[in-house]
Design a protein around this motif. Structure first.
Motif, mmCIF file in Angstrom:
data_model
loop_
_atom_site.group_PDB
_atom_site.id
_atom_site.type_symbol
_atom_site.label_atom_id
_atom_site.label_comp_id
_atom_site.label_asym_id
_atom_site.label_seq_id
_atom_site.Cartn_x
_atom_site.Cartn_y
_atom_site.Cartn_z
ATOM 1 N N SER A 1 0.830 -1.209 0.000
ATOM 2 C CA SER A 1 0.000 0.000 0.000
ATOM 3 C C SER A 1 0.862 1.255 0.000
ATOM 4 O O SER A 1 2.003 1.245 0.480
ATOM 5 C CB SER A 1 -0.915 0.023 1.237
ATOM 6 N N GLU A 2 0.305 2.328 -0.555
ATOM 7 C CA GLU A 2 0.874 3.665 -0.452
ATOM 8 C C GLU A 2 -0.151 4.531 0.259
ATOM 9 O O GLU A 2 -1.307 4.590 -0.159
ATOM 10 C CB GLU A 2 1.199 4.244 -1.822
ATOM 11 N N ALA A 3 0.260 5.175 1.343
ATOM 12 C CA ALA A 3 -0.698 5.899 2.174
ATOM 13 C C ALA A 3 -0.034 7.100 2.820
ATOM 14 O O ALA A 3 1.174 7.315 2.682
ATOM 15 C CB ALA A 3 -1.272 4.968 3.250
ATOM 16 N N TYR A 4 -0.837 7.880 3.535
ATOM 17 C CA TYR A 4 -0.297 9.007 4.300
ATOM 18 C C TYR A 4 -1.065 9.140 5.603
ATOM 19 O O TYR A 4 -2.235 8.734 5.727
ATOM 20 C CB TYR A 4 -0.370 10.320 3.508
ATOM 21 N N VAL A 5 -0.397 9.715 6.596
ATOM 22 C CA VAL A 5 -1.013 10.047 7.879
ATOM 23 C C VAL A 5 -0.556 11.453 8.238
ATOM 24 O O VAL A 5 0.640 11.756 8.189
ATOM 25 C CB VAL A 5 -0.606 9.061 8.987
ATOM 26 N N ALA A 6 -1.504 12.313 8.597
ATOM 27 C CA ALA A 6 -1.193 13.690 8.970
ATOM 28 C C ALA A 6 -1.865 14.009 10.298
ATOM 29 O O ALA A 6 -3.019 13.635 10.518
ATOM 30 C CB ALA A 6 -1.668 14.667 7.887
ATOM 31 N N VAL A 7 -1.145 14.695 11.183
ATOM 32 C CA VAL A 7 -1.664 15.061 12.498
ATOM 33 C C VAL A 7 -1.412 16.541 12.738
ATOM 34 O O VAL A 7 -0.272 17.009 12.648
ATOM 35 C CB VAL A 7 -0.993 14.241 13.624
ATOM 36 N N ASP A 8 -2.475 17.275 13.039
ATOM 37 C CA ASP A 8 -2.350 18.692 13.364
ATOM 38 C C ASP A 8 -1.750 18.854 14.755
ATOM 39 O O ASP A 8 -2.233 18.243 15.718
ATOM 40 C CB ASP A 8 -3.711 19.384 13.299
ATOM 41 N N LYS A 9 -0.716 19.669 14.876
ATOM 42 C CA LYS A 9 0.001 19.806 16.141
ATOM 43 C C LYS A 9 -0.861 20.424 17.229
ATOM 44 O O LYS A 9 -0.764 20.052 18.403
ATOM 45 C CB LYS A 9 1.264 20.647 15.935
ATOM 46 N N GLY A 10 -1.710 21.367 16.857
ATOM 47 C CA GLY A 10 -2.505 22.059 17.861
ATOM 48 C C GLY A 10 -3.738 21.297 18.296
ATOM 49 O O GLY A 10 -3.997 21.119 19.496
ATOM 50 N N SER A 11 -4.522 20.785 17.349
ATOM 51 C CA SER A 11 -5.805 20.152 17.666
ATOM 52 C C SER A 11 -5.734 18.632 17.762
ATOM 53 O O SER A 11 -6.693 18.005 18.230
ATOM 54 C CB SER A 11 -6.828 20.521 16.588
ATOM 55 N N SER A 12 -4.624 18.034 17.286
ATOM 56 C CA SER A 12 -4.463 16.569 17.226
ATOM 57 C C SER A 12 -5.449 15.915 16.265
ATOM 58 O O SER A 12 -5.648 14.700 16.307
ATOM 59 C CB SER A 12 -4.587 15.923 18.614
ATOM 60 N N GLN A 13 -6.096 16.712 15.418
ATOM 61 C CA GLN A 13 -6.953 16.131 14.388
ATOM 62 C C GLN A 13 -6.094 15.355 13.398
ATOM 63 O O GLN A 13 -4.991 15.787 13.038
ATOM 64 C CB GLN A 13 -7.727 17.218 13.644
ATOM 65 N N GLY A 14 -6.579 14.202 12.965
ATOM 66 C CA GLY A 14 -5.809 13.368 12.062
ATOM 67 C C GLY A 14 -6.472 13.178 10.717
ATOM 68 O O GLY A 14 -7.704 13.184 10.607
ATOM 69 N N ARG A 15 -5.652 12.989 9.694
ATOM 70 C CA ARG A 15 -6.144 12.667 8.357
ATOM 71 C C ARG A 15 -5.419 11.416 7.885
ATOM 72 O O ARG A 15 -4.186 11.321 7.968
ATOM 73 C CB ARG A 15 -5.902 13.823 7.386
ATOM 74 N N PHE A 16 -6.183 10.467 7.366
ATOM 75 C CA PHE A 16 -5.651 9.173 6.974
ATOM 76 C C PHE A 16 -6.121 8.865 5.556
ATOM 77 O O PHE A 16 -7.334 8.814 5.309
ATOM 78 C CB PHE A 16 -6.133 8.080 7.930
ATOM 79 N N GLY A 17 -5.191 8.686 4.653
ATOM 80 C CA GLY A 17 -5.568 8.440 3.262
ATOM 81 C C GLY A 17 -4.734 7.347 2.633
ATOM 82 O O GLY A 17 -3.591 7.100 3.041
ATOM 83 N N ALA A 18 -5.300 6.688 1.632
ATOM 84 C CA ALA A 18 -4.603 5.633 0.891
ATOM 85 C C ALA A 18 -4.609 5.988 -0.592
ATOM 86 O O ALA A 18 -5.666 6.275 -1.160
ATOM 87 C CB ALA A 18 -5.265 4.288 1.112
#
Length: 465
Positions: free
Chosen positions: A222-239
């Motif tokens: 798989s090729e994917a990404y994970v992103a986390v906002d430093k202030g709110s800890s909101q996450g984004r997860f995509g493939a």
């Protein structure tokens, strides 16, 4: 009389100013000499330390030769009083030799990964209480080590199972113990504290990414990404390819398929949303060579993506796309005209955004080079000699082989037909995934601007898992 006194005062001031400039320059040269001598001294100490180390010959022969040659050049530049060049070559030698020392110190231990490529400011901290130190290529990472990138920093990290992580700017993560697994035993894990990582998993194992609000198991191949906002800890997860299994700290679960993204907010996970596809570059052809004296503009074009509302275009001097020359995120057309103002090697890529603002995967990067045919006044003569191509020891980790070497700066290098990004000094590193068990051939080609080629072939053996 007053006129003569005024002229005399002016001449005195000019003399004092000239003396000040002279003294400043002498002090500056003295400081530069001290820096150069310190770099050379440190490099020499490391070289002597490694001279009696038998493990160097089996794993770091190319790096040792590079460090020794740079040290020799630094001493020659110092002798010639070229202090800036002496300092720079001495620093390069010290860094290369220190990376060998660091790697040898961890070899055979509980290492889980190593730095493959670095750009800009990247730091490493050993354990939870260590000091931050500059990251170096080939240095290995253990469970509990922390990696941090600055605004201008990025790194590629390869784990033992073959998973490749690209750590984007302004990111901090911790290497975690192997855990979980999809049937083939424990898998590599990291803890994302903030920032953005892209990852590509191997054919046999997945990878686990823990964030403050969720845990993602990225599936095999798989090729994917994970992103986390430093202030709110909101996450984004995509493939982009393959998929992932996602669970929040509150117990919610989601299956994320190819070209889908899920957003985590607190204990909640959104429904998967579709992202646009990958754009396909149209022009110019890859690895185009342009004469700066004859060409002042270059058109970049790509195929439109279905459902795209706009595009993001990046042009960079490095393959990690850090400190970009152009970073335009609001283009509605599928072409852009660049003004050519200087020489150099450049790469460009483009990504599509949907009407909901969701970004899709980047296109495969293309490269173009700009040079002046009239450089030096009388023009350049065509070079008939093939470029030099030196390969280091090829390391194999399961089905992943690490190829590294050096060629003529500005040349085009391909490993098994896939283009490789070059450093300013012509150095390169490439992770190659081999799908066939048994003996495989790795072919490396280097071609200079005049079309002359050098080819090297190496056999590697892939064992069955």
């Amino acid at each position: 009389m007053e006129t003569l006194q005024s002229w005399g005062l002016l001449l005195l001031l000019l003399a004092l100013a000239g003396l000040g400039v002279y003294v400043y320059r002498q002090l500056d040269r003295s400081s530069l000499r001290q820096e150069a001598e310190a770099m050379i001294s440190q490099a020499e100490a490391l070289r002597q330390r490694l001279s009696n180390e038998p493990r160097v010959a089996t794993g770091f022969a190319a790096e040792l030769a590079d460090g020794a040659q740079s040290l020799k050049e630094a001493k020659a530049r110092l002798e010639a009083r070229d202090l800036g060049a002496a300092r720079d070559r001495g620093r390069h030698s010290r860094d290369v030799l220190q990376s060998i020392v660091d790697a040898l110190a961890l070899r055979g231990g509980a290492s889980q990964a190593q730095f493959v490529s670095l750009q800009g400011d990247v730091e490493l901290r050993r354990g939870s209480g260590g000091d931050w130190e500059e990251a170096r290529s080939r240095v290995q990472l253990q469970s509990g080590d922390t990696v941090r990138t600055a605004e201008n920093g990025s790194a590629v990290v390869m784990f033992q199972d073959g998973t490749l992580y690209t750590v984007q700017p302004n990111t901090q993560l911790v290497v975690s113990p192997r855990s979980g697994g999809g049937g083939s035993g424990p898998e590599q894990s990291i803890e994302m504290q903030y920032g953005w990582v892209n990852l590509s998993t191997s054919q046999s194992t997945g990878s686990n990414v823990k964030t403050p609000g969720a845990v993602a198991r990225v599936k095999e191949s798989s090729e994917a990404y994970v992103a986390v906002d430093k202030g709110s800890s909101q996450g984004r997860f995509g493939a982009y390819r393959g998929g992932m299994e996602l669970s929040s700290s509150g117990g919610m679960t989601r299956q994320v398929g190819a070209l889908q993204q899920v957003v985590q907010t607190g204990d909640l996970l959104s429904e998967p949303k579709a992202m646009p596809g990958k754009p396909e570059p149209v022009e110019p052809v890859d690895d185009l060579l342009l004469d700066l004296d004859a060409t002042k503009k270059l058109v970049l074009a790509w195929q439109p993506v279905s459902g795209a509302a706009r595009y993001s275009l990046q042009v960079s001097r490095n393959h990690l796309f850090v400190d970009n020359v152009i970073d335009a995120g609001n283009r509605t057309k599928t072409r852009a005209t660049l003004g050519l103002r200087g020489e150099g090697s450049f790469q460009w890529r483009v990504a599509a955004f949907g009407t909901d603002g969701l970004q899709g995967p980047w296109s495969e990067p293309r490269k173009f080079r700009v040079a002046s045919a009239a450089r030096g006044g009388g023009g350049e003569k065509q070079d008939a000699a093939p470029p030099e191509l030196d390969l280091g020891d090829i390391k194999t980790y399961g089905s992943i082989s690490m190829v590294n070497g050096r060629t003529e700066p500005g040349a085009r290098v391909e490993v098994n037909g896939e283009q490789v990004a070059l450093g300013a000094d012509g150095s390169f590193t490439k992770a190659v995934q081999l799908s066939k068990e048994g003996w495989n051939i790795i072919e490396v080609r280097a071609r200079n601007a005049w079309g002359n080629e050098t080819v090297r072939r190496h056999r590697v053996f892939v064992e069955s898992p």
